[in-house]
Motif scaffolding. Sequence first.
Motif, PDB file in Angstrom:
ATOM      1  N   LYS A   1      32.065  29.615 -45.431  1.00  7.27           N
ATOM      2  CA  LYS A   1      33.190  29.088 -46.214  1.00  7.27           C
ATOM      3  C   LYS A   1      32.735  28.698 -47.623  1.00  7.27           C
ATOM      4  O   LYS A   1      33.415  28.985 -48.608  1.00  7.27           O
ATOM      5  CB  LYS A   1      33.788  27.883 -45.506  1.00  7.27           C
TER       6      LYS A   1
ATOM      7  N   SER B   1      39.510  31.369 -49.824  1.00  8.97           N
ATOM      8  CA  SER B   1      39.611  30.357 -48.763  1.00  8.97           C
ATOM      9  C   SER B   1      39.429  31.059 -47.417  1.00  8.97           C
ATOM     10  O   SER B   1      39.380  32.297 -47.349  1.00  8.97           O
ATOM     11  CB  SER B   1      40.994  29.690 -48.810  1.00  8.97           C
ATOM     12  N   LEU B   2      39.365  30.288 -46.356  1.00  8.61           N
ATOM     13  CA  LEU B   2      39.252  30.900 -45.035  1.00  8.61           C
ATOM     14  C   LEU B   2      40.450  31.796 -44.736  1.00  8.61           C
ATOM     15  O   LEU B   2      40.327  32.805 -44.046  1.00  8.61           O
ATOM     16  CB  LEU B   2      39.095  29.819 -43.962  1.00  8.61           C
ATOM     17  N   GLN B   3      41.615  31.459 -45.271  1.00 11.78           N
ATOM     18  CA  GLN B   3      42.806  32.280 -45.053  1.00 11.78           C
ATOM     19  C   GLN B   3      42.700  33.635 -45.767  1.00 11.78           C
ATOM     20  O   GLN B   3      43.484  34.537 -45.485  1.00 11.78           O
ATOM     21  CB  GLN B   3      44.071  31.537 -45.507  1.00 11.78           C
TER      22      GLN B   3
ATOM     23  N   CYS C   1      40.029  35.470 -45.462  1.00 14.89           N
ATOM     24  CA  CYS C   1      39.072  36.248 -44.680  1.00 14.89           C
ATOM     25  C   CYS C   1      39.793  37.447 -44.057  1.00 14.89           C
ATOM     26  O   CYS C   1      40.839  37.289 -43.422  1.00 14.89           O
ATOM     27  CB  CYS C   1      38.451  35.378 -43.588  1.00 14.89           C
TER      28      CYS C   1
ATOM     29  N   GLN D   1      36.906  27.720 -35.077  1.00 10.76           N
ATOM     30  CA  GLN D   1      37.904  28.430 -35.876  1.00 10.76           C
ATOM     31  C   GLN D   1      39.235  27.691 -35.894  1.00 10.76           C
ATOM     32  O   GLN D   1      39.859  27.564 -36.940  1.00 10.76           O
ATOM     33  CB  GLN D   1      38.108  29.849 -35.336  1.00 10.76           C
TER      34      GLN D   1
ATOM     35  N   TRP E   1      40.528  26.706 -39.506  1.00  9.52           N
ATOM     36  CA  TRP E   1      41.702  27.444 -39.995  1.00  9.52           C
ATOM     37  C   TRP E   1      42.971  26.600 -39.856  1.00  9.52           C
ATOM     38  O   TRP E   1      43.880  26.751 -40.636  1.00  9.52           O
ATOM     39  CB  TRP E   1      41.867  28.761 -39.236  1.00  9.52           C
TER      40      TRP E   1
ATOM     41  N   LYS F   1      45.641  26.737 -38.302  1.00 12.04           N
ATOM     42  CA  LYS F   1      46.737  27.459 -37.658  1.00 12.04           C
ATOM     43  C   LYS F   1      46.611  28.940 -38.003  1.00 12.04           C
ATOM     44  O   LYS F   1      45.890  29.305 -38.926  1.00 12.04           O
ATOM     45  CB  LYS F   1      48.083  26.917 -38.125  1.00 12.04           C
ATOM     46  N   PRO F   2      47.325  29.792 -37.256  1.00 12.22           N
ATOM     47  CA  PRO F   2      47.319  31.211 -37.596  1.00 12.22           C
ATOM     48  C   PRO F   2      47.944  31.424 -38.970  1.00 12.22           C
ATOM     49  O   PRO F   2      48.640  30.543 -39.453  1.00 12.22           O
ATOM     50  CB  PRO F   2      48.193  31.844 -36.495  1.00 12.22           C
TER      51      PRO F   2
ATOM     52  N   TYR G   1      44.885  34.109 -38.095  1.00 15.52           N
ATOM     53  CA  TYR G   1      43.431  34.173 -38.046  1.00 15.52           C
ATOM     54  C   TYR G   1      43.000  35.577 -38.467  1.00 15.52           C
ATOM     55  O   TYR G   1      43.751  36.533 -38.295  1.00 15.52           O
ATOM     56  CB  TYR G   1      42.922  33.876 -36.630  1.00 15.52           C
TER      57      TYR G   1
ATOM     58  N   ARG H   1      38.725  39.726 -35.733  1.00 16.36           N
ATOM     59  CA  ARG H   1      37.389  39.260 -35.338  1.00 16.36           C
ATOM     60  C   ARG H   1      36.845  40.141 -34.225  1.00 16.36           C
ATOM     61  O   ARG H   1      37.570  40.531 -33.318  1.00 16.36           O
ATOM     62  CB  ARG H   1      37.484  37.818 -34.846  1.00 16.36           C
TER      63      ARG H   1
ATOM     64  N   SER I   1      31.053  38.040 -42.574  1.00 19.46           N
ATOM     65  CA  SER I   1      32.473  38.019 -42.933  1.00 19.46           C
ATOM     66  C   SER I   1      32.739  38.759 -44.234  1.00 19.46           C
ATOM     67  O   SER I   1      31.838  38.979 -45.041  1.00 19.46           O
ATOM     68  CB  SER I   1      32.946  36.566 -43.065  1.00 19.46           C
TER      69      SER I   1
END
Length: 158
Positions: free
Chosen positions: A86, A95-97, A99, A120, A124, A126-127, A129, A132, A150
């Motif tokens: 991250k 951001s992680l969103q 990914c 996760q 995260w 919430k979805p 996601y 993966r 990633s």
Amino acid sequence: MLTRAVLLFLTGLAVAPSVALTQSTSPNGVRTLDPPGAIKAEGTWSLGVRAGDFVFVAGMQGVDPATNTLVKDPQARVLRAFLNLKLIAKSEGASLQDCVRLTVYVSDLHRYAPMVDKAQAELWGKPPYPPRTMIEVQRLFDDDIVEIDSVFYAPAKK
């Protein structure tokens, strides 16, 4: 004494180009990443690269950047691996969103997959996601339990 100083200076000149290459840009604009606060890449690899609008992060382990050692608790180690990736993504505005791909390598799928899911869900929130793939492997570097690589979408600022 003068001979030693000259030898040290020449050694510095020989090492300087290889140090500069660790944070360089390729002829096609691929730039290596080494943000402040990240773990240290030692050897012939980079923490990540920016290639156009994408950020590719190397396999991250649960290494505490402050001590450069693996976190002891397994759940905290999995979380730390995600936090390490991250930080690198964030340094490039992602951001992680953002990914778009996760590959998770674990040494015991039945034992560590729930820990990956928990980390996760925590990070995260919430979805949605990212896509993966989780793979059980026989052995990871330093006999670790998890490694996560990633890819992030982060449009380059023009």
